[in-house]
Design a protein around this motif. Structure first.
Motif, PDB file in Angstrom:
ATOM      1  N   MET A   1      37.303  30.790  36.628  1.00  0.00           N
ATOM      2  CA  MET A   1      36.807  31.443  38.575  1.00  0.00           C
ATOM      3  C   MET A   1      37.684  31.008  39.006  1.00  0.00           C
ATOM      4  O   MET A   1      37.953  31.859  40.581  1.00  0.00           O
ATOM      5  CB  MET A   1      35.256  31.811  38.541  1.00  0.00           C
ATOM      6  CG  MET A   1      35.019  32.721  39.454  1.00  0.00           C
ATOM      7  SD  MET A   1      33.258  32.681  39.744  1.00  0.00           S
ATOM      8  CE  MET A   1      32.333  33.340  38.121  1.00  0.00           C
ATOM      9  N   PHE A   2      37.594  29.638  39.619  1.00  0.00           N
ATOM     10  CA  PHE A   2      38.237  28.639  40.446  1.00  0.00           C
ATOM     11  C   PHE A   2      39.577  29.278  40.388  1.00  0.00           C
ATOM     12  O   PHE A   2      39.998  29.818  41.619  1.00  0.00           O
ATOM     13  CB  PHE A   2      38.688  27.182  40.604  1.00  0.00           C
ATOM     14  CG  PHE A   2      38.855  26.156  41.372  1.00  0.00           C
ATOM     15  CD1 PHE A   2      38.736  26.627  42.592  1.00  0.00           C
ATOM     16  CD2 PHE A   2      40.158  25.864  41.126  1.00  0.00           C
ATOM     17  CE1 PHE A   2      39.244  26.160  43.789  1.00  0.00           C
ATOM     18  CE2 PHE A   2      40.343  25.722  41.544  1.00  0.00           C
ATOM     19  CZ  PHE A   2      40.769  25.649  43.453  1.00  0.00           C
ATOM     20  N   PHE A   3      40.448  29.355  39.443  1.00  0.00           N
ATOM     21  CA  PHE A   3      41.834  30.014  39.103  1.00  0.00           C
ATOM     22  C   PHE A   3      41.768  31.118  39.601  1.00  0.00           C
ATOM     23  O   PHE A   3      43.563  31.085  39.959  1.00  0.00           O
ATOM     24  CB  PHE A   3      42.235  29.270  37.710  1.00  0.00           C
ATOM     25  CG  PHE A   3      43.489  30.174  36.864  1.00  0.00           C
ATOM     26  CD1 PHE A   3      44.626  29.211  37.225  1.00  0.00           C
ATOM     27  CD2 PHE A   3      43.623  31.260  36.456  1.00  0.00           C
ATOM     28  CE1 PHE A   3      45.706  29.228  36.929  1.00  0.00           C
ATOM     29  CE2 PHE A   3      44.843  32.226  35.729  1.00  0.00           C
ATOM     30  CZ  PHE A   3      45.989  30.732  36.044  1.00  0.00           C
ATOM     31  N   GLY A   4      41.404  31.429  39.389  1.00  0.00           N
ATOM     32  CA  GLY A   4      41.309  33.396  39.824  1.00  0.00           C
ATOM     33  C   GLY A   4      41.371  33.470  41.674  1.00  0.00           C
ATOM     34  O   GLY A   4      42.276  34.558  41.663  1.00  0.00           O
TER      35      GLY A   4
ATOM     36  N   SER B   1      46.135  40.746  37.252  1.00  0.00           N
ATOM     37  CA  SER B   1      46.535  40.990  35.693  1.00  0.00           C
ATOM     38  C   SER B   1      46.898  40.317  34.938  1.00  0.00           C
ATOM     39  O   SER B   1      46.772  40.574  33.175  1.00  0.00           O
ATOM     40  CB  SER B   1      47.908  41.398  36.474  1.00  0.00           C
ATOM     41  OG  SER B   1      48.460  42.415  36.595  1.00  0.00           O
ATOM     42  N   VAL B   2      46.725  38.744  35.458  1.00  0.00           N
ATOM     43  CA  VAL B   2      46.100  38.186  34.168  1.00  0.00           C
ATOM     44  C   VAL B   2      45.357  37.826  33.573  1.00  0.00           C
ATOM     45  O   VAL B   2      45.061  37.363  32.785  1.00  0.00           O
ATOM     46  CB  VAL B   2      46.725  36.675  35.786  1.00  0.00           C
ATOM     47  CG1 VAL B   2      45.932  35.024  34.522  1.00  0.00           C
ATOM     48  CG2 VAL B   2      48.243  36.652  35.553  1.00  0.00           C
ATOM     49  N   GLY B   3      44.062  38.047  34.830  1.00  0.00           N
ATOM     50  CA  GLY B   3      42.559  38.022  33.638  1.00  0.00           C
ATOM     51  C   GLY B   3      42.590  39.101  33.101  1.00  0.00           C
ATOM     52  O   GLY B   3      42.044  38.955  31.620  1.00  0.00           O
ATOM     53  N   ALA B   4      43.366  40.039  33.202  1.00  0.00           N
ATOM     54  CA  ALA B   4      43.340  41.514  32.501  1.00  0.00           C
ATOM     55  C   ALA B   4      43.890  41.080  31.288  1.00  0.00           C
ATOM     56  O   ALA B   4      43.112  41.663  29.617  1.00  0.00           O
ATOM     57  CB  ALA B   4      43.663  43.005  32.736  1.00  0.00           C
TER      58      ALA B   4
ATOM     59  N   GLY C   1      39.491  35.295  30.880  1.00  0.00           N
ATOM     60  CA  GLY C   1      39.401  36.924  31.552  1.00  0.00           C
ATOM     61  C   GLY C   1      38.542  37.094  32.279  1.00  0.00           C
ATOM     62  O   GLY C   1      38.967  37.839  33.458  1.00  0.00           O
ATOM     63  N   ALA C   2      37.156  37.296  32.320  1.00  0.00           N
ATOM     64  CA  ALA C   2      36.009  37.726  33.240  1.00  0.00           C
ATOM     65  C   ALA C   2      36.334  36.585  34.666  1.00  0.00           C
ATOM     66  O   ALA C   2      35.847  37.156  35.504  1.00  0.00           O
ATOM     67  CB  ALA C   2      35.173  38.160  32.601  1.00  0.00           C
TER      68      ALA C   2
ATOM     69  N   ILE D   1      39.942  49.129  33.680  1.00  0.00           N
ATOM     70  CA  ILE D   1      40.426  47.532  34.688  1.00  0.00           C
ATOM     71  C   ILE D   1      41.898  48.036  35.337  1.00  0.00           C
ATOM     72  O   ILE D   1      42.218  48.135  36.787  1.00  0.00           O
ATOM     73  CB  ILE D   1      41.124  46.592  33.921  1.00  0.00           C
ATOM     74  CG1 ILE D   1      39.564  45.934  33.516  1.00  0.00           C
ATOM     75  CG2 ILE D   1      41.652  45.394  35.010  1.00  0.00           C
ATOM     76  CD1 ILE D   1      40.195  44.893  32.455  1.00  0.00           C
ATOM     77  N   GLY D   2      42.902  48.931  34.872  1.00  0.00           N
ATOM     78  CA  GLY D   2      44.045  49.190  35.160  1.00  0.00           C
ATOM     79  C   GLY D   2      43.462  51.092  36.591  1.00  0.00           C
ATOM     80  O   GLY D   2      44.410  51.198  36.792  1.00  0.00           O
TER      81      GLY D   2
END
Length: 219
Positions: A76-79, A93-96, A127-128, A217-218
């Motif tokens: 979550m922090f990374f996102g 996109s990375v998370g997806a 990913g979430a 998501i898209g």
């Protein structure tokens, strides 16, 4: 995602901000399906029990949500950092990619408990977590005077994921609403499992859900 890339203040259009909020709700709707584990756990643990000749029991199901939350909290922090450094589109996109890989590949990992924990547990949660904060931040930048309302609306999507997908998952895996009939230990009558031929669609569940998540998501 295009709606999340806010133009200069003078060029902002309310409808694009609304699309950003709707997109955020759909992303959170997908991410919130990690709460569906309680619904599909009996089917998953039945697969593992049969595949390992009784080595993996239902008590091991607790490791999946633990891996979910571990991955989610770590990423979550990374996102959030990724969103600020390179933008919301790339962050989502990375998370997806992480999220959808965890779901799709789980379809072939249903007979390997360690692989399933890594994929549908940790990677799914990672990913979430990567996608979690970005929609909220984007929506707030569009409507800075509605922070509380927007945060509530988007996280409503997260909480609604299980409400909606629980029903769909049950219909896919167990449309006849069969009860587990395998009781390996008569001294423990509450520990029951499905025979694999009772739930043949369980691996297909991840392909169907993965396709739905891709669309949500898209969008």
């Amino acid at each position: 995602l295009k709606a999340c890339l806010a133009p200069p203040v003078g060029e902002r259009k309310t409808w694009r901000g609304v699309l950003c909020v709707i997109g955020g709700i759909l992303i959170h709707l997908s991410c919130g399906t990690l709460y569906c584990w309680g619904n599909i756990a009996p089917y998953a643990m039945s697969y593992f029990y049969n595949a390992t000749n009784g080595t993996i029991h239902e008590a091991a199901s607790a490791f999946i949500p633990s891996a979910n939350y571990l991955g989610m909290s770590m990423f979550m922090f990374f996102g959030g950092v990724l969103e600020r450094k390179v933008g919301p589109r790339f962050a989502v996109s990375v998370g997806a990619v992480l999220f959808l890989t965890g779901v799709f590949v789980s379809a072939v990992a249903v007979k390997s408990y360690p692989a399933f924990v890594a994929l549908y547990g940790y990677l799914f949660g990672a990913g979430a977590g990567t996608m979690y904060a970005t929609p909220i931040g984007c929506a707030i930048r569009w409507f800075p005077k509605r922070k509380g309302l927007l945060t509530g609306l988007i996280t409503f999507g997260f909480g609604s994921g299980a409400l909606i997908f629980d029903q769909a998952m049950t219909y896919i895996v167990n449309p006849s609403n069969l009860s587990p009939s395998l009781i390996p230990d008569p001294s423990k009558p509450t520990e029951k499992y499905y025979y694999i031929d009772q739930i043949p669609n369980f691996p297909t569940l991840f392909l169907v859900c993965g396709g739905i998540y891709t669309v949500l998501i898209g969008v």
